[in-house]
Design a protein around this motif. Structure first.
Motif, PDB file in Angstrom:
ATOM      1  N   TYR A 208       0.836  -1.206   0.000  1.00 18.35           N
ATOM      2  CA  TYR A 208       0.000   0.000   0.000  1.00 18.35           C
ATOM      3  C   TYR A 208       0.869   1.254   0.000  1.00 18.35           C
ATOM      4  N   LEU A 209       1.896   1.249   0.834  1.00 16.17           N
ATOM      5  CA  LEU A 209       2.781   2.406   0.919  1.00 16.17           C
ATOM      6  C   LEU A 209       3.719   2.497  -0.272  1.00 16.17           C
ATOM      7  N   VAL A 210       4.159   1.347  -0.776  1.00 18.50           N
ATOM      8  CA  VAL A 210       5.024   1.348  -1.965  1.00 18.50           C
ATOM      9  C   VAL A 210       4.301   1.989  -3.143  1.00 18.50           C
ATOM     10  N   GLU A 211       3.030   1.650  -3.295  1.00 14.07           N
ATOM     11  CA  GLU A 211       2.242   2.238  -4.385  1.00 14.07           C
ATOM     12  C   GLU A 211       2.185   3.758  -4.273  1.00 14.07           C
ATOM     13  N   LYS A 212       1.992   4.240  -3.052  1.00 10.65           N
ATOM     14  CA  LYS A 212       1.959   5.691  -2.845  1.00 10.65           C
ATOM     15  C   LYS A 212       3.326   6.324  -3.109  1.00 10.65           C
ATOM     16  N   LEU A 213       4.385   5.635  -2.706  1.00 15.16           N
ATOM     17  CA  LEU A 213       5.733   6.162  -2.932  1.00 15.16           C
ATOM     18  C   LEU A 213       6.043   6.225  -4.426  1.00 15.16           C
ATOM     19  N   ILE A 214       5.681   5.194  -5.155  1.00 17.64           N
ATOM     20  CA  ILE A 214       5.907   5.203  -6.598  1.00 17.64           C
ATOM     21  C   ILE A 214       5.182   6.381  -7.235  1.00 17.64           C
TER      22      ILE A 214
END
Length: 456
Positions: A208-214
């Motif tokens: 979930y956080l990786v998607e936001k970081l990308i």
């Protein structure tokens, strides 16, 4: 050939090797230590320490840009030459200071890679050196990428020494190194592309956080190419051409520099471990819970080269401590891996400690999941930051926090609060009774667990 004997030969002079060596010398053991590169290890000389020094300057530019028009009138001008000079003021003294410290402790120093010639002997600098015990602490090195044109590839160490920022860079791989340096370079005006063979980045972090970081990194101009297998590099007149296969199609991309960021592997290839009967696998030297080789009891391994390690400096120091004590008194210390936080130093930081959601749900019958976006909260708004989110995992039966994942400007510090909570088996109720300084990002941590979002 001249022969020499020591009680202990340490191979590698990073945090793990130094820690083990100092413990052994404190007990008056005859110790030698060798390294085929500068003494002091990767982190201090050419890794995380230098990286963090450099990243803070791109973070300054990033924050200034965020606050432009709110009080900041002009974006600061950066002198890359002076940044490099400042970085070297930290790294240049490390090798001589380390050698002096070890010499003052009465150790013998060597400067090459040894090769095992028997279960208790190595060949080193034209000598046959035997020892009662060997401690292998050689760390990790960049994973070789066997493609046509591989001689044109650079690695993260090269970035640390660039005299100027290139106009364009391609990273092969999307782990810590790629994401951090890509973020830095893009902020400094470089055109960055990340080519990844999998369908997402940072596989060991909360999706979930990786998607936001990308999404955030894309807003900085970074281009992501997923499901792409690099086939070859070719040197052109002004650029390098990267050829890759994606969804059954052959494609190309051009940039000034190409970085191999496909990960790191144990640095053991040159040691001839088989001649000493030392078993190793893809994760490193195979050791027991005392960090002793399972196949050669005269050998210990600590730090990143052990198959029980994580590539984190604090854990390397702990392993060096365990090995040093076990050499002095066999089986006196056992590795019990603590709750180790880790951070990807992008802007914002992505930090993690404890279990990921899938791991927690496989371990506990019922897991509470607190997850959400807090970009509208005060701490984000005061910095004009549009990316701030969290995932927190709780064992429903005990109410204990078992995993915490943060994406925020100060996640690298806030995550230590959760590391302390998890290590002490703190419940959500107890955590909420704590008083944090206000206003701070740590204060937000309690608010993150006010409303449960999902449950298994």
């Amino acid at each position: 050939m001249k022969k020499k004997h020591y009680n202990v030969l340490i191979i590698g002079s990073g945090v793990a090797g130094q820690t083990a060596a100092e413990i052994c010398r404190a007990q008056n053991l005859n110790v030698a230590i060798t390294d085929n590169r500068e003494f002091g290890g990767t982190c201090a000389n050419r890794g995380c320490d230098s990286k963090r020094i450099m990243l803070q300057f791109s973070e300054l530019l990033y924050k200034s840009q965020n606050l432009k028009g709110f009080g900041v009138e002009e974006k600061p001008k950066l002198s890359w030459k002076k940044v490099q000079k400042f970085k070297r003021s930290f790294s240049d003294p490390i090798p001589p200071n380390t050698e002096q410290k070890l010499t003052d402790l009465g150790m013998s120093l060597y400067h090459h890679s040894p090769k095992f010639i028997s279960d208790n002997e190595v060949e080193l600098e034209g000598k046959v050196i035997s020892a009662d015990y060997f401690v292998i602490a050689t760390g990790n090195i960049p994973r070789p990428l066997d493609v046509e044109g591989k001689e044109y590839l650079k690695v993260s160490e090269d970035i640390l020494n660039w005299k100027k920022i290139p106009k364009s860079v391609t990273f092969i791989g999307s782990g810590y190194i790629a994401m951090e340096f890509a973020c830095m370079l893009a902020t400094l005006g470089c055109k960055v592309t990340i080519v990844e063979k999998e369908n997402n980045a940072l596989a060991d972090f909360d999706p979930y956080l990786v998607e936001k970081l990308i999404g955030k990194l894309k807003s900085l101009g970074i281009k992501f190419v997923f499901n792409a297998e690099v086939a070859a590099l070719k040197k052109l007149k002004k650029n390098l051409k990267v050829s890759y296969n994606q969804d059954g199609e052959s494609k190309t991309h051009k940039s000034k520099k190409v970085i191999n960021a496909t990960g790191r592997v144990p640095s053991i290839a040159v040691l001839d471990l088989d001649k000493a009967g030392i078993e190793a696998d893809d994760n490193g030297i195979v050791v027991n819970d005392h960090l002793q080789s399972k196949s050669n009891p005269k050998v210990y391994a600590c730090g990143d080269v052990s198959n029980k390690s994580l590539p984190l400096t604090p854990l390397s120091g702990l392993q060096g401590y365990i090995v040093g004590n076990n050499v002095v008194k066999e089986n006196s210390k056992t590795l019990d891996v603590p709750c180790v936080p880790s951070t990807v130093f992008t802007t914002p930081n992505l930090s993690s400690v404890g279990y990921l959601e899938e791991e927690a749900k496989s371990r506990y019958k019922n897991v509470k999941v607190y997850q959400g976006d807090c970009s509208g909260w005060y701490n984000a708004k005061k910095e004009n930051e549009d990316t701030y989110a969290y995932t927190i995992l709780v064992n429903e039966r005990t109410d204990e926090i078992v995993g915490a994942h943060l994406l925020s400007p100060e996640a690298n510090e806030s995550i230590n609060v959760f590391a302390t909570a998890i290590y002490n088996k703190m419940t959500v109720k107890a955590f909420k009774h704590m008083i944090m300084s206000y206003p701070s990002f740590s204060m937000d941590l309690k608010k993150m667990m006010e409303n449960e979002n999902r449950r298994r």
